[in-house]
Design a protein around this motif. Structure first.
Motif, PDB file in Angstrom:
ATOM      1  N   ALA A  81       0.831  -1.204   0.000  1.00 24.13           N
ATOM      2  CA  ALA A  81       0.000   0.000   0.000  1.00 24.13           C
ATOM      3  C   ALA A  81       0.868   1.257   0.000  1.00 24.13           C
ATOM      4  N   MET A  82       1.915   1.264   0.800  1.00 24.77           N
ATOM      5  CA  MET A  82       2.811   2.431   0.846  1.00 24.77           C
ATOM      6  C   MET A  82       3.518   2.626  -0.490  1.00 24.77           C
ATOM      7  N   SER A  83       4.031   1.552  -1.048  1.00 18.93           N
ATOM      8  CA  SER A  83       4.722   1.626  -2.331  1.00 18.93           C
ATOM      9  C   SER A  83       3.769   2.087  -3.428  1.00 18.93           C
ATOM     10  N   LEU A  89       0.799   8.549  -6.413  1.00 18.94           N
ATOM     11  CA  LEU A  89       0.926   9.989  -6.202  1.00 18.94           C
ATOM     12  C   LEU A  89       1.788  10.613  -7.296  1.00 18.94           C
ATOM     13  N   PHE A  90       2.859   9.949  -7.639  1.00 20.56           N
ATOM     14  CA  PHE A  90       3.746  10.437  -8.690  1.00 20.56           C
ATOM     15  C   PHE A  90       3.004  10.514 -10.031  1.00 20.56           C
ATOM     16  N   VAL A  91       2.306   9.444 -10.402  1.00 18.62           N
ATOM     17  CA  VAL A  91       1.548   9.425 -11.657  1.00 18.62           C
ATOM     18  C   VAL A  91       0.448  10.486 -11.621  1.00 18.62           C
ATOM     19  N   LEU A 111      -3.438   8.125  -6.855  1.00 18.66           N
ATOM     20  CA  LEU A 111      -3.160   7.582  -5.529  1.00 18.66           C
ATOM     21  C   LEU A 111      -3.982   6.321  -5.275  1.00 18.66           C
ATOM     22  N   GLY A 112      -5.267   6.391  -5.540  1.00 19.72           N
ATOM     23  CA  GLY A 112      -6.148   5.243  -5.324  1.00 19.72           C
ATOM     24  C   GLY A 112      -5.798   4.063  -6.219  1.00 19.72           C
ATOM     25  N   ALA A 113      -5.559   4.338  -7.507  1.00 21.33           N
ATOM     26  CA  ALA A 113      -5.218   3.264  -8.448  1.00 21.33           C
ATOM     27  C   ALA A 113      -3.883   2.620  -8.074  1.00 21.33           C
ATOM     28  N   GLY A 114      -2.919   3.434  -7.670  1.00 16.37           N
ATOM     29  CA  GLY A 114      -1.616   2.893  -7.276  1.00 16.37           C
ATOM     30  C   GLY A 114      -1.736   1.953  -6.097  1.00 16.37           C
TER      31      GLY A 114
END
Length: 173
Positions: A81-83, A89-91, A111-114
């Motif tokens: 989850a952290m990764s 967030l970057f994307v 953020l959610g998709a990551g």
């Protein structure tokens, strides 16, 4: 520019073999750790010894695996989850920079998709092990001792330099 900083200095004076090859030369010193062998070669270099003829050989190599943590579903999913959050967030930030007037929506969606994708892939990966590998570890290749070899034409000089170095180290230690 000195020869110490040229490409030829790092090419291996006697020509680095392209295929695995046994080392050649006569032993001039034997050490319990790689750091000691490195210090000996540094000392040789400081005494104008032709170090391009020197080889450090690890004798009796072994693979050492050190266990650093136990894995659990919580740790695996928490780390995922952290990764995923960082990547998402970057994307999301990239998308928001190139989408004028979108506001925070690309950031929140990224953020959610990551997080979701990272959780799914981590769960599949950890579940596939079926508990056979429930720990984290690091591996290292180490040797029981490290021999310093040099070509026969320089062996006697190398032994003398390292003998003086060893006597001085024992007198100080």
């Amino acid at each position: 520019m000195t020869t110490a900083f040229t490409g030829a200095a790092f090419a291996g004076g006697q020509g680095t073999p392209r295929v695995p090859t046994l080392p050649s030369g006569w032993p001039i010193g034997s050490y319990d750790s790689y750091e000691e062998a490195q210090r000996a070669v540094d000392h040789l270099a400081g005494n104008d010894f032709p170090v391009t003829d020197v080889t450090i050989v690890g004798v009796e190599p072994m693979l050492v695996e050190r266990v650093s943590a136990k894995l659990s579903w919580g740790k695996v999913l928490g780390g995922a989850a952290m990764s995923g959050a960082w990547f998402g967030l970057f994307v999301g930030l990239l998308l928001s920079m190139f989408t004028p007037g979108a506001g925070l929506l690309p950031i929140v969606m990224g953020l959610g998709a990551g997080i979701v994708f990272s959780l799914v892939f981590a769960a599949i990966g950890y579940g596939a092990t079926k508990g056979r590998r429930s720990f984290v570890s690091t591996s290292q290749l180490v040797a029981k001792r490290y021999d310093v070899l040099t070509q026969p034409r320089n062996a006697e000089q190398g032994r003398e330099i390292l003998a003086r170095f060893s006597m001085r180290a024992h007198a100080l230690g």
